[in-house]
Design an enzyme around this catalytic site. Structure first.
Site, short mmCIF file in Angstrom:
data_model
loop_
_atom_site.label_atom_id
_atom_site.label_comp_id
_atom_site.label_asym_id
_atom_site.label_seq_id
_atom_site.Cartn_x
_atom_site.Cartn_y
_atom_site.Cartn_z
CE LYS A 1 -1.82 1.80 3.95
NZ LYS A 1 -1.64 3.24 4.05
CG ASN A 2 2.58 2.72 3.55
OD1 ASN A 2 1.39 2.99 3.40
ND2 ASN A 2 3.15 2.64 4.73
NE ARG B 1 -7.39 4.42 5.52
CZ ARG B 1 -6.61 5.23 6.22
NH1 ARG B 1 -6.90 5.51 7.47
NH2 ARG B 1 -5.56 5.78 5.67
NE ARG C 1 0.74 10.37 10.41
CZ ARG C 1 0.35 9.32 9.70
NH1 ARG C 1 -0.86 8.83 9.84
NH2 ARG C 1 1.16 8.77 8.82
CG ASP D 1 3.17 1.64 9.44
OD1 ASP D 1 2.80 2.50 10.25
OD2 ASP D 1 3.32 1.87 8.22
CB CYS E 1 -4.19 6.80 10.89
SG CYS E 1 -4.59 5.30 10.02
C1 UD1 Z 1 4.44 7.02 6.30
C2 UD1 Z 1 3.59 5.80 6.11
C3 UD1 Z 1 3.05 5.34 7.48
C4 UD1 Z 1 4.20 5.12 8.46
C5 UD1 Z 1 5.11 6.35 8.52
C6 UD1 Z 1 6.37 6.11 9.35
C7 UD1 Z 1 2.64 5.97 3.89
C8 UD1 Z 1 1.43 6.17 3.05
N1 UD1 Z 1 2.48 6.10 5.23
O1 UD1 Z 1 3.64 8.05 6.83
O2 UD1 Z 1 2.32 4.12 7.28
O3 UD1 Z 1 3.67 4.88 9.75
O4 UD1 Z 1 5.54 6.72 7.18
O5 UD1 Z 1 7.07 5.01 8.85
O6 UD1 Z 1 3.71 5.67 3.39
N2 UD1 Z 1 6.73 14.77 10.62
C9 UD1 Z 1 6.87 16.11 10.93
N3 UD1 Z 1 6.66 17.04 9.95
C10 UD1 Z 1 6.33 16.68 8.68
C11 UD1 Z 1 6.20 15.32 8.36
C12 UD1 Z 1 6.41 14.38 9.35
O7 UD1 Z 1 7.16 16.46 12.07
O8 UD1 Z 1 6.16 17.58 7.84
C13 UD1 Z 1 6.93 13.74 11.66
C14 UD1 Z 1 5.69 12.93 11.97
O9 UD1 Z 1 4.82 13.59 12.85
C15 UD1 Z 1 6.29 11.68 12.55
C16 UD1 Z 1 7.60 11.53 11.75
O10 UD1 Z 1 7.88 12.82 11.20
O11 UD1 Z 1 6.62 11.88 13.90
C17 UD1 Z 1 7.55 10.52 10.64
O12 UD1 Z 1 6.44 10.77 9.80
P1 UD1 Z 1 6.46 10.39 8.26
O13 UD1 Z 1 7.60 9.48 7.98
O14 UD1 Z 1 6.39 11.65 7.47
O15 UD1 Z 1 5.09 9.61 8.08
P2 UD1 Z 1 4.14 9.56 6.81
O16 UD1 Z 1 4.94 9.80 5.58
O17 UD1 Z 1 2.96 10.40 7.06
#
Ligand code: UD1
Length: 429
Positions: A22-23, A408, A131, A316, A126
């Site tokens: 999915k990711n 999902r 986030r 995850d 979620c």
């Molecule tokens: C993706 C995955 C999700 C997984 C996560 C971490 C997909 C569709 N989703 O989510 O399943 O749990 O990676 O492996 O691929 N952060 C900030 N600022 C930002 C962006 C992120 O502070 O602008 C923080 C987040 O709050 C979190 C950390 O960075 O603490 C990691 O988040 P991130 O790797 O960006 O997660 P996603 O890409 O949303």
């Protein structure tokens, strides 16, 4: 609303085919916006999130064709989809859509790269803590986009096109890395991305972008370099296997006992998780066809684990590991370092008889001899599947409510587990 009913106590034996990730599928579909030619994706999982993203991309004018089933094709195999963004008719991604799936915010990168502007609602997704998208915005700014935030929307503009730049992420972000990568492919000049996410899905997307004519090196390492090109072309790409689905079923087998082949799974995609499952007492064997997981009779051993960006133990799989540790012979500790508040499964696991205490970002799990079935509520994607794992080993009947979270991210969950002997059925509302 559908529910899933599970009667616990059956061992799992047989074969579970692992679907496309999915990711990886979600950013790959979004990458289709970068070209006016057709991007063909194979091994696409049948998931609610894919359907939702299809609708979101449709709103931008993207045509998505799902290839008809060939005679003789495995009806359970992944699908092939054709994505054609010949003309982008709308550069706004509205609140009603983005709020349902956080990853759809990532359309900001290809829209600005190709059209010079985008208006994208702040995301939802979620409910696992705050986030933010500050790092995604920072990446777009580093490539020359002007950003304005108005009425819950991020408006990004680069009328003269994006230009290469240096992006240093202060923390590892998967979405930030996808965004930076996609935007940089069409920027003028060279982009360096430092402290990039090393998740296999990032490397898979980079691989596909390179097939489309991008010039990316270093994906899968903390330093990615992108030489911008004028345009990208169509390509054909097969989505890599889902490491989170793999780890989830591996933990289900470790929980119930039995012997299951996780077909198409690749061990290097989840080595940290397989090591933990092995330490817990299951036997993990790599074969030509996938990964075999077996446990026969032995007690589950308690474990201390912290989640970490790849190649560490994935956040995850944190909820699923916690479900497994509820039955361990001793006390385990699981620390969540990626997302605050990703412990919503704790209360629900307690309804099945689990003993878990939370102290800040660490859960202490005291293994119990037996879990007992109960009605439980799914609260997010990974939390809900952890309840399924616990229910498979609980005495009696468990009903998992609000299973749309499962749909999902897990393709045909009840069919895959049912085929291995689990007593599981979907009750339609
Ligand atoms: C993706 C995955 C999700 C997984 C996560 C971490 C997909 C569709 N989703 O989510 O399943 O749990 O990676 O492996 O691929 N952060 C900030 N600022 C930002 C962006 C992120 O502070 O602008 C923080 C987040 O709050 C979190 C950390 O960075 O603490 C990691 O988040 P991130 O790797 O960006 O997660 P996603 O890409 O949303």
């Amino acid at each position: 609303m559908d529910r899933i009913r599970i009667v616990g106590g059956q061992r799992l034996n047989g074969t579970i085919p692992i679907s496309g990730a999915k990711n990886a599928t979600l950013p790959l579909m979004i990458a289709g916006l970068l070209t006016d030619e057709t991007l063909i994706l194979e091994n696409v999982p049948r998931l609610a999130d894919v359907v939702l993203l299809q609708r979101i991309l449709g709103n931008h004018g993207v045509d998505i064709m799902i290839a008809g089933k060939r005679s003789g094709a495995d009806p359970n195999g992944g699908r092939t989809i054709h994505i054609s963004a010949k003309q982008i008719v709308d550069t706004t991604a509205p609140y009603e859509m983005v709020s349902q799936m956080r990853a759809s915010f990532w359309v900001i990168a290809p829209l600005v790269a190709r059209m010079g502007e985008a208006r994208v609602s702040m995301p939802g997704g979620c409910a696992i803590g705050t986030r933010p998208v500050d790092l995604l915005i920072m990446a777009m700014q580093a490539l020359g986009a002007e950003i304005e935030i108005d009425g819950g929307y991020v408006i990004a503009r680069a009328k003269k096109g994006l230009r290469g730049g240096r992006i240093v992420f202060p923390k590892v972000t998967v979405g930030g890395t996808h965004t930076a990568l996609m935007a940089a492919t069409l920027a003028r000049g060279t982009t360096e991305i430092e402290n990039a996410a090393r998740e296999p899905e990032v490397a898979d997307v980079a691989d596909c972008l390179n097939k489309m004519g991008a010039r990316i090196s270093g994906a899968g390492t903390p330093r990615i370099v992108v030489e911008g090109v004028d345009r990208l072309n169509g390509a054909r790409h097969s989505v890599l296997p889902d490491r989170i689905e793999t780890g989830t079923y591996a933990m289900a087998v470790a929980m119930t006992g039995g012997d299951v082949l996780l077909q198409n799974a690749r061990a290097p995609l989840l080595q940290a998780a397989l090591d933990v499952i092995g330490r817990a007492g299951a036997t993990v064997t790599e074969t030509n066809e996938g990964i075999r997981i077996a446990r026969n009779g032995s007690d589950l051993r308690p474990i201390d684990v912290s989640t970490a960006p790849f190649p560490g133990f994935p956040t995850d799989l944190q909820a699923q590991l916690m479900a497994l540790m509820t039955r361990a012979d001793g006390t385990s500790h699981i620390t969540e370092t990626i997302f605050e508040n990703r412990f919503m499964h704790v209360q629900e696991l307690a309804r099945l008889g689990a003993r878990i205490q939370l102290h800040g970002d660490t859960a202490t799990i005291e293994g119990v001899k037996r879990l007992r079935g109960a009605p439980v509520m799914a609260t997010d994607l990974r939390a809900s599947v952890s309840l399924v794992i616990a229910a498979l080993a609980a005495e009696g009947e468990t009903t998992v409510n609000r299973v749309y979270h499962l749909d999902r991210g897990f393709e045909r969950l009840e069919a895959k587990l049912g085929a291995c002997g689990a007593q599981i059925e979907r009750l339609s509302a």
